[in-house]
Structure formats: structure tokens, C-alpha cells
Write an enzyme that holds these catalytic residues in place. Structure first.
Site, PDB file in Angstrom:
ATOM      1  N   PRO A 253      38.954 -24.253  -0.268  1.00  0.00           N
ATOM      2  CA  PRO A 253      37.744 -23.306   0.231  1.00  0.00           C
ATOM      3  C   PRO A 253      38.155 -23.161   1.526  1.00  0.00           C
ATOM      4  O   PRO A 253      38.089 -24.033   2.393  1.00  0.00           O
ATOM      5  CB  PRO A 253      36.787 -24.324  -0.236  1.00  0.00           C
ATOM      6  CG  PRO A 253      37.135 -25.873  -0.653  1.00  0.00           C
ATOM      7  CD  PRO A 253      38.875 -25.544  -0.733  1.00  0.00           C
ATOM      8  N   ASP A 429      40.701 -25.465   5.841  1.00  0.00           N
ATOM      9  CA  ASP A 429      40.547 -25.830   4.557  1.00  0.00           C
ATOM     10  C   ASP A 429      39.147 -26.974   4.507  1.00  0.00           C
ATOM     11  O   ASP A 429      39.537 -28.179   4.999  1.00  0.00           O
ATOM     12  CB  ASP A 429      41.545 -26.878   3.913  1.00  0.00           C
ATOM     13  CG  ASP A 429      41.717 -27.283   2.433  1.00  0.00           C
ATOM     14  OD1 ASP A 429      40.532 -27.237   2.126  1.00  0.00           O
ATOM     15  OD2 ASP A 429      42.739 -27.548   2.067  1.00  0.00           O
ATOM     16  N   HIS A 430      38.263 -26.406   3.875  1.00  0.00           N
ATOM     17  CA  HIS A 430      37.069 -27.269   4.038  1.00  0.00           C
ATOM     18  C   HIS A 430      36.994 -28.731   3.462  1.00  0.00           C
ATOM     19  O   HIS A 430      36.081 -29.507   3.236  1.00  0.00           O
ATOM     20  CB  HIS A 430      35.796 -26.531   3.593  1.00  0.00           C
ATOM     21  CG  HIS A 430      34.412 -26.770   4.355  1.00  0.00           C
ATOM     22  ND1 HIS A 430      34.222 -28.036   4.904  1.00  0.00           N
ATOM     23  CD2 HIS A 430      33.417 -26.033   4.512  1.00  0.00           C
ATOM     24  CE1 HIS A 430      33.173 -28.257   5.448  1.00  0.00           C
ATOM     25  NE2 HIS A 430      32.314 -27.262   5.212  1.00  0.00           N
ATOM     26  N   ARG A 431      38.027 -28.934   2.284  1.00  0.00           N
ATOM     27  CA  ARG A 431      38.044 -30.157   1.652  1.00  0.00           C
ATOM     28  C   ARG A 431      38.365 -31.130   2.652  1.00  0.00           C
ATOM     29  O   ARG A 431      37.875 -32.267   2.314  1.00  0.00           O
ATOM     30  CB  ARG A 431      39.258 -29.887   0.793  1.00  0.00           C
ATOM     31  CG  ARG A 431      39.031 -29.185  -0.621  1.00  0.00           C
ATOM     32  CD  ARG A 431      40.061 -28.911  -1.332  1.00  0.00           C
ATOM     33  NE  ARG A 431      41.330 -28.409  -0.527  1.00  0.00           N
ATOM     34  CZ  ARG A 431      42.552 -28.377  -1.185  1.00  0.00           C
ATOM     35  NH1 ARG A 431      42.628 -28.615  -2.540  1.00  0.00           N
ATOM     36  NH2 ARG A 431      43.517 -27.918  -0.518  1.00  0.00           N
TER      37      ARG A 431
END
Lengths: 459, 375
Positions: A253, A429-431
Site C-alpha cells: 500500500p 510502503d505503509h505496511r
């Protein structure tokens, strides 16, 4: 009698599993010698030329340029005894030679299956002038036979007979010689046949484009929709780019943060370095400073330099920075990276960036440079673009977009001044990277760009 | 002491300039005095043939017939020059790039490829050729070589003044000089006066790492620290390589102790077929060394003195081509050996444990119904 040998894709390095076929150096029907250049392959994007394994005649090319082929897969077949006696006498000219093919269901037989000898032909394709007229004719294609390379699937299972100048003409006219219906003696493809085929093709509007065409993106495409569009098979770097982008965009994401910065001090620094004797051998550009700024930011926030290992359910924090720099190359978009960039002093970093860009421009980017990146920069500025929302290079968790640097009115020390201003964007990468971390990293990059002396404090 | 770096060409013993002019040297010139045109032609011929073999093997790797190949292109002079100085009573410990030395020791070149086709660890009888098997572990054989040399001294094969006197020559590369084993070997050899010549082919790269990342000084200077007389020779000069090796072998065979030779050369090819040297060196560098090609240099000299005819060149070319053809046929005809043969040379003598393991392994292989032991 004709003896057929199959050449399998070798492992040109240690432990490679696949390679792309780039350019065939031979065509079906060519007489070849051991060790003459056969095909250029691209292994993980480095070019390797494979030498021909046999003396003989090329009977089939089993893979097309642009195909990705597994190591061990058959890629070409040769007749290593083209001058030999035919396997079986076939009377009267029209060959029912399919029957002459052994039907034993073994691998060996399968390898010999496709190309069967022509009755009474000398068999030797380029020296076959002595063949009597009408002694052979093209056989119908066998159902389910391996598809050799050719135009639109219209191809022969066995060597095409044609003299070298005719082959040359065919290449020049963009006619796939295996698709031409022969009218000459012994199934020989004549000059007229080729010209005929070229004419017919032009009315069918099947287009092949040369690399040097002024529309290079249409290369190897074919006309569709009555000539209103062209369909081009997706290959090689384009294919890999597409796969990587889809994978990245739909697994990580993405969040992008933006920052506008006054980089006048950076421009001054660039100017000073350009005049510096120690930097005479390198190109000093704002990209160098932004690269250094990103390295400094990573040093302050090492947790950004990480990747998400979905399989292991682990986050991999890297204690080194392999700094990727997106490069537009003649083969397409590549992101070669500079190994252990965090260790490099400014001058060495400039050397590496220069090397990386010149290799990319010359299409000589080594495969090692494309693997193992940890964080990347895409420099959209030279195109006059302010910034963008870059997609992550797979396996990395951040990418910095660096936009055009323009003179703009800017409030500087309480007054409106003309200053050099640029926009920076950082996708992450929002993870594994939260907004705060991403923002801090980008702010740090901007801080160093605005005031390179800050690098001293953090360096 | 020299302040020159490890890639300096200062002070190299050289008897043939890179354009093919014959030079003299006050200390080493006389050791090449016995090289008449006939012998020089033989050396040129050997270098030519070995290079052709090397290229054929490279092609075979690219065609999937070999798992790996290690090119020696560019290092022929160092190997052929030193190899020609050897006597049958000498014993060689090669690393894995010494194909030209193997040729001078009577090893049939295609046999080398059994290793690179993954069929055997070594394919010749070391005793018959005075040429040990290739060692792939960098520098490990320097200790074996030193031990062997010390044993030769104990067997009285050194210092008698007879033709039966021998010495060991241990070949390794610049990268190996950074290994502990090589340094231990130099220590042992020095204090034991072992009859051994350490022959470093400095081809300037430990895979991709430049010699400048391995040493501040020319590698030959390291000998002094061990008390080992050392000499630095132009490794692309076959005459000088021969001369210094003659001197070194005479020194070692006489019982005077070890010698270190650094042959300064250039690996014109890749480290192996898995390597891409364009990643770490420039075209300019390659072009510079292409002009210093060891074969071209000797060829130029022989032609200038009228000792190399077009017929001789043609004959060598034909022979090289024939060797290429024979190599190809030989390699392709090899079938996979029985896997049980891997137990054959674990010990020289029969050994109960190995016998038991071999028996177990044979049973295990037979347990596969669908596949023979060496399908």
C-alpha cells in the site's frame, strides 16, 4: 543421412534458471559452423552471446526473440549431416515424407520428428543448386508439431531452400522466408516469390518495424483494426517493468508525501564542487546532492531502509544501502543500484553515479547492478516535471522522486526573493513505514538540500 | 625499498619488450641463453595451442557442455615460460588456471575438462606427470606443496648436484597471497629451507578485487619479510618468465631454500565463465593489455629474426583447430561416471568405513526402481 541435433538453453552463469532470447544471429536454412555466433541471450539483463554447437544447417529456431526461456529448454535444431543420403527414397517428387518419420514415442524420436529429409534434395540448403526441379515440395504442417519461429504461425517444419541473396532480400523486405510459397526447382524460394510475398503482405498491412524506425515503440508490432492501431507483443524489459509495477502497486500500500524546498544552497554547492579540482573527473549535479541527502536521512532513520518479507512474516532491516537510481535506457526503464552507497564519500558517490548512468545509456548495465537495491531515487526533474507519485521498486520500502529545480519567488529571511526551489516526493510502503517516519525522512532530505551544512552535523 | 604500488611496472625483469625487441638483463639474461629459435618456436607453438583450447572450452561452456570454465587467456607466457624450465624430477602444485603448465607436463588438455564437466575431481595421474591435481580452494595447496618439498629434501632429492635433484613449483594468484595458508607456507618453507618456488601469477584481480586492494607494495616484496629471495618478472614475457624460473629452480634444487617469483601479468578473460569483468574494469585497461599480449610479443620477435614462417603459423593454426575439434568430440563423448566412483580415492589404501559407505550407497541407488544408478 540427415542427423538432427537439438540445442538446449545452457546455463551461461552458475545457477541461472532462465534467459531471454534477444537476437538470433542465424536464420532457418543457414549453414553454420561450430562456434560461430548463434544467438544473443539476456540473463538477468546482461547480454551473453552463445556460440553455435555444431556444424550443419539450422532447421528450426524453436523460440522467438523476446521469449523468456528456461535453462534446459530446446531452442534450436540443426541438421548436422545435410549433405548425407536421404533417410528414405521418396519417389516422384511429392513427398509423403511424414511417414518417413519414426513414430517411436521416445525423446530421441521426438527430437528428430520435425524436420524430415527432402527426397533427392542435396539437403544442404545453401549449396543445394543441384536439386532437380519438382523433386520435392513443401509438406503440410504436422498437427501438434513444435511451432518454429515464423510469421503468424505460418511456417515450415524443415529448412527453407533459398539462395543467400534471396534471403537477404527477404530480410530487407521484412518477409519471413518460412512463410513464402516456393515456386523454384526443388521447392526453392526465388526472388520473385519473396517479392510476391512482400507485395501480398503490404496489402494485408502486416507491419514489422525496424529498430531505427522513427516510431521505435512499434517495433515487431502488427497492424490491427484495419491499420488504425498496432499491436506489439510485450517483451523483455517492458514485460519485467509491468510485472514489477503490478506486483509492487498491488502488494505494497503506497503513501506519498510531498515537500517543497528552497535548494539555493545546494545549487551553490554544486557550483563550488564543479570548480573544485578534486571533482574535475566527475559530473557534479543536484542529483549527487540529493543522493547524499537521502543517504544521510537513511542514516538518521535506518528503519526506512527495510523490506517486507511476506512469506516469513518478517521485516528485513538492512544495515547497508544499495541506492537505486531509475534510468531510462534504450532497452527501457531500469533501476540499477550503487552497492554499499552508504560507505561512499561524495567524490566516490559521484563516480558511481556517473558510471551507472553511462552504463545504462550504453545498454551495458550489468545484471548485478539491478539486483539487491534497498531504496531508490527517480529523477524526474530533467524532464521539466515538478514531481510525481513513484511506485516502489519491488522489495524496497521507499522511493524518492526529485523534481525540476526552478527559480521562484520565495520568502527568504522575511523578504520575497528569487530562490531555487524544488519539489520532493517520497512514496513508501505503509505496511512497514508509518506516515511519521516517511515524513521525517523526506523532511531530512529537504533539510540537507536547503542547508548542506546540516550534512556535517548529521554526517 | 620501493615506494611503488602493487601494479607498478618498475623493476620487472624483462627480456622481451612488448613490441618484440630482445633485451638483456645483468642478472637473469644468462638464464635464457639456452633458448635457441627452435625452443622459442616451441614455446610460441605451445602458447598458441593452449589459447585455442582455452577458447574452445569457453565455447563449450556457453553451449552447456561444461558447468564452468576458467580462462587463462593472457597468462600463457608466465605459464609456458615457467613450465619449460621444469625438469621431470620437479613437481608442480597448480591452482586451477594452470592449463598451459599442465600442457608442458604432458597432461592431455581435454582431460582437464573432466573437472569442469563435473565428472571427476582430477583426471590425471599426478605422479606420472609431476603435476598435482587442481586445487580450487584458494591457496590451500601452498601448504601441501611446502610439505611435499620438505619431504623431497628428506628423501635426498635435493642438493646432490645430480639431474635427479628436483624442486616443487607452487602456482597461485595474487588473491591467494592474502590467504593465511600461503603466508604459513612461506613461513614453513623459509625456516625449513624447503626446495620450493612460489610462483605468483599476479593477474591483477582476485575475481573482481584489484591487487591494489590486497597490497600496498608489489607482491614480490613480501618475500623479504619471510626471508625468501624474490624476483618480479614481466609475466607476459615468456623468455623472462623462463629465465627467472630457471634461476629459481636451480636455487631450490641446490638446497638453498625457497624462492618467490611474482609474474606480473593480466587476465585478459573473465575470472570464470560466471564472471562479467566489464563490471569492474575499463575498456581502456583491456585495450592497454591487449597490446601486451604475450603471444603477439613472441611472434613479433620470432618474425623479426626470420624464425617464424607463414607455414609454421599456418601449421600451428591447423593444429589448434584440430585440438579444438578433438576437445569438442572428447567432451561430448564422456558419459556420466558411476556415482560409486566417488569413493575410489578417498584413501590410498582400502578402508573399512569407506567400504561400508560405498556398499550402503550402492544399495540406496538400487532402491530406485525407475532409475538406474547412473541414468
Amino acid at each position: 543421412m540427415p542427423t538432427f541435433e537439438t540445442f538446449h538453453m545452457p546455463d551461461a552463469g552458475e545457477g541461472l534458471t532462465e534467459a531471454d532470447v534477444v537476437t538470433w544471429r542465424v536464420a532457418v536454412g543457414d549453414t553454420v559452423e561450430v562456434n560461430q555466433p548463434l544467438v544473443e541471450i539476456e540473463t538477468a539483463k546482461s547480454l551473453v552471446e552463445l556460440p553455435c554447437p555444431v556444424d550443419g544447417v539450422v532447421t528450426e529456431l524453436l523460440v522467438a526473440e523476446g521469449d523468456t526461456v528456461e535453462v534446459g529448454a530446446p531452442i534450436a535444431r540443426f541438421d548436422t549431416d545435410p549433405g548425407g543420403e536421404p533417410a528414405m527414397e521418396v519417389p516422384g517428387g511429392v513427398s509423403e515424407a511424414d511417414e518417413a518419420v519414426p513414430s517411436v514415442p521416445t525423446a530421441e524420436a521426438a527430437e528428430q520428428e520435425a524436420p524430415a529429409p527432402e527426397a533427392e534434395s542435396s539437403g544442404a540448403v545453401l549449396v543445394g543448386y543441384g536439386v532437380s526441379a519438382g523433386s520435392a515440395r513443401r509438406r503440410p504442417r504436422k498437427e501438434g508439431a513444435l511451432e518454429p519461429v515464423g510469421g503468424a504461425g505460418e511456417s515450415s517444419e524443415y529448412p527453407v531452400l533459398a539462395k543467400p541473396p534471396v534471403r537477404k532480400l527477404a530480410r530487407e523486405l521484412g518477409v519471413e522466408i518460412t512463410t513464402v510459397t516456393p515456386s523454384g526447382p526443388g521447392g526453392l524460394v526465388t526472388r520473385e516469390d519473396v517479392e510476391q510475398a512482400a507485395k501480398a503482405r503490404s496489402t494485408r498491412a502486416l507491419t514489422t518495424y525496424d529498430t531505427n524506425d522513427d516510431q521505435p515503440w512499434l517495433e515487431s508490432g502488427y497492424s490491427s483494426d484495419g491499420g488504425r492501431s498496432t499491436r506489439v507483443p510485450v517483451r523483455s524489459v517492458r514485460k519485467r517493468t509491468a510485472e514489477a509495477m503490478v506486483k509492487s502497486a498491488f502488494t505494497a500500500p503506497h503513501v506519498t508525501v510531498f515537500h517543497t524546498a528552497d535548494v539555493t544552497a545546494t545549487m551553490d554547492l554544486v557550483k563550488r564542487l564543479k570548480a573544485d579540482r578534486d571533482f574535475q573527473d566527475v559530473r557534479v549535479t543536484p542529483l549527487l546532492i540529493v543522493a547524499k541527502a537521502l543517504l544521510l536521512a537513511v542514516r538518521r532513520h535506518p528503519e526506512i531502509n527495510a523490506s517486507w518479507d511476506d512469506e516469513a512474516r518478517e521485516i528485513v532491516y538492512k544495515h547497508y544501502v544499495n541506492l537505486g537510481i531509475a534510468a531510462s535506457t534504450p532497452r527501457g526503464l531500469l533501476v540499477p543500484n550503487i552497492k554499499d552507497a552508504h560507505r561512499l564519500p561524495l567524490h566516490e558517490l559521484a563516480v558511481e553515479i556517473g558510471e551507472l548512468t553511462s552504463l545504462a545509456r550504453e545498454n551495458r548495465t550489468p545484471p548485478g547492478a539491478l539486483a539487491g537495491g534497498t531504496i531508490s531515487i527517480t529523477n524526474v526533474g530533467p524532464l521539466g516535471i515538478d514531481t510525481g507519485t513513484p511506485i516502489l521498486n519491488p522489495g524496497e520500502s521507499a522511493i524518492l522522486a526529485f523534481g525540476a529545480i526552478r527559480e521562484q519567488p520565495w520568502v527568504h529571511e522575511g523578504e520575497i526573493k528569487i530562490r531555487w526551489v524544488t519539489q520532493l516526493a517520497l512514496s513508501f510502503d505503509h505496511r512497514l513505514v508509518d506516515g511519521e517516519l516517511g515524513a521525517r525522512v523526506l523532511a531530512d532530505v529537504g533539510r540537507v538540500m536547503s542547508d548542506p551544512a546540516q550534512g556535517l552535523v548529521w554526517g | 625499498m620501493s615506494t611503488h604500488g602493487p601494479l607498478s611496472e618498475e623493476g620487472l625483469v624483462r627480456l622481451l619488450s612488448h613490441t618484440g625487441e630482445r633485451l638483456d638483463h645483468p642478472d637473469f639474461g644468462r638464464y635464457a641463453a639456452d633458448l635457441d629459435p627452435v625452443r622459442l618456436r616451441r614455446m610460441w607453438h605451445d602458447m598458441t595451442v593452449v589459447r585455442a583450447f582455452d577458447q574452445e572450452a569457453t565455447s563449450l561452456q556457453r553451449q552447456g557442455e561444461l558447468g564452468l570454465w576458467v580462462q587463462a587467456v593472457g597468462q600463457e607466457a608466465a605459464q609456458i615460460g615457467s613450465g619449460h624450465a621444469l625438469r621431470p624430477s620437479d613437481f608442480v602444485f597448480p591452482s586451477y588456471r594452470e592449463h598451459a603448465v599442465a600442457h608442458t607436463r604432458g597432461v592431455d588438455l581435454p582431460e582437464i575438462l573432466r573437472i569442469f564437466r563435473g565428472l571427476q575431481h582430477g583426471a590425471w595421474d599426478p605422479a606420472a606427470h609431476g603435476f598435482h591435481l587442481y586445487t580450487l580452494v584458494i591457496g590451500a595447496h601452498a601448504l601441501h606443496a611446502t610439505g611435499y618439498a620438505m619431504a623431497m629434501a628428506r628423501d635426498g632429492l635435493v642438493g646432490t648436484g645430480q639431474d635427479s635433484d628436483g624442486a616443487v613449483v607452487c602456482y597461485f594468484g595474487d588473491g591467494a597471497t592474502s590467504q593465511g595458508d600461503v603466508n604459513e607456507a612461506l613461513t614453513f618453507a623459509a625456516v625449513n629451507d624447503a626446495p620450493i618456488v612460489f610462483f605468483v601469477q599476479n593477474n591483477q584481480f582476485a575475481i573482481s578485487e584489484s591487487t591494489t586492494r590486497q597490497s600496498r607494495v608489489p607482491l614480490a616484496q613480501r618475500g623479504a619479510g619471510f626471508g625468501v629471495p624474490s624476483v618480479r618478472v614481466d609475466g607476459n614475457d615468456v623468455i623472462a618468465s623462463y629465465a627467472v624460473t630457471q634461476w629459481a629452480l636451480q636455487h631450490a634444487r641446490s638446497g638453498a631454500g625457497p624462492v618467490l617469483i611474482e609474474a606480473f601479468t593480466y587476465r585478459m578473460g573473465a575470472h570464470t565463465t560466471s564472471d562479467d569483468p566489464t563490471r569492474y574494469r575499463s575498456h581502456a585497461d583491456e585495450a592497454y593489455w591487449a597490446e601486451r599480449d604475450p603471444i603477439a610479443r613472441l611472434e613479433a620477435y620470432l618474425r623479426s629474426i626470420g624464425e617464424l614462417s607463414d607455414e609454421a603459423v599456418e601449421a600451428a593454426r591447423a593444429e589448434a583447430k584440430e585440438l579444438g575439434r578433438r576437445t569438442r568430440e572428447t567432451v561430448k563423448a564422456w558419459s556420466r561416471p558411476e556415482t560409486a566412483t566417488m569413493f575410489d580415492h578417498v584413501y590410498a589404501e582400502p578402508h573399512a568405513t569407506v567400504a561400508a559407505e560405498r556398499a550402503w550407497f550402492s544399495r540406496y541407488e538400487r532402491s530406485f526402481a525407475d532409475q538406474g544408478a547412473h541414468a
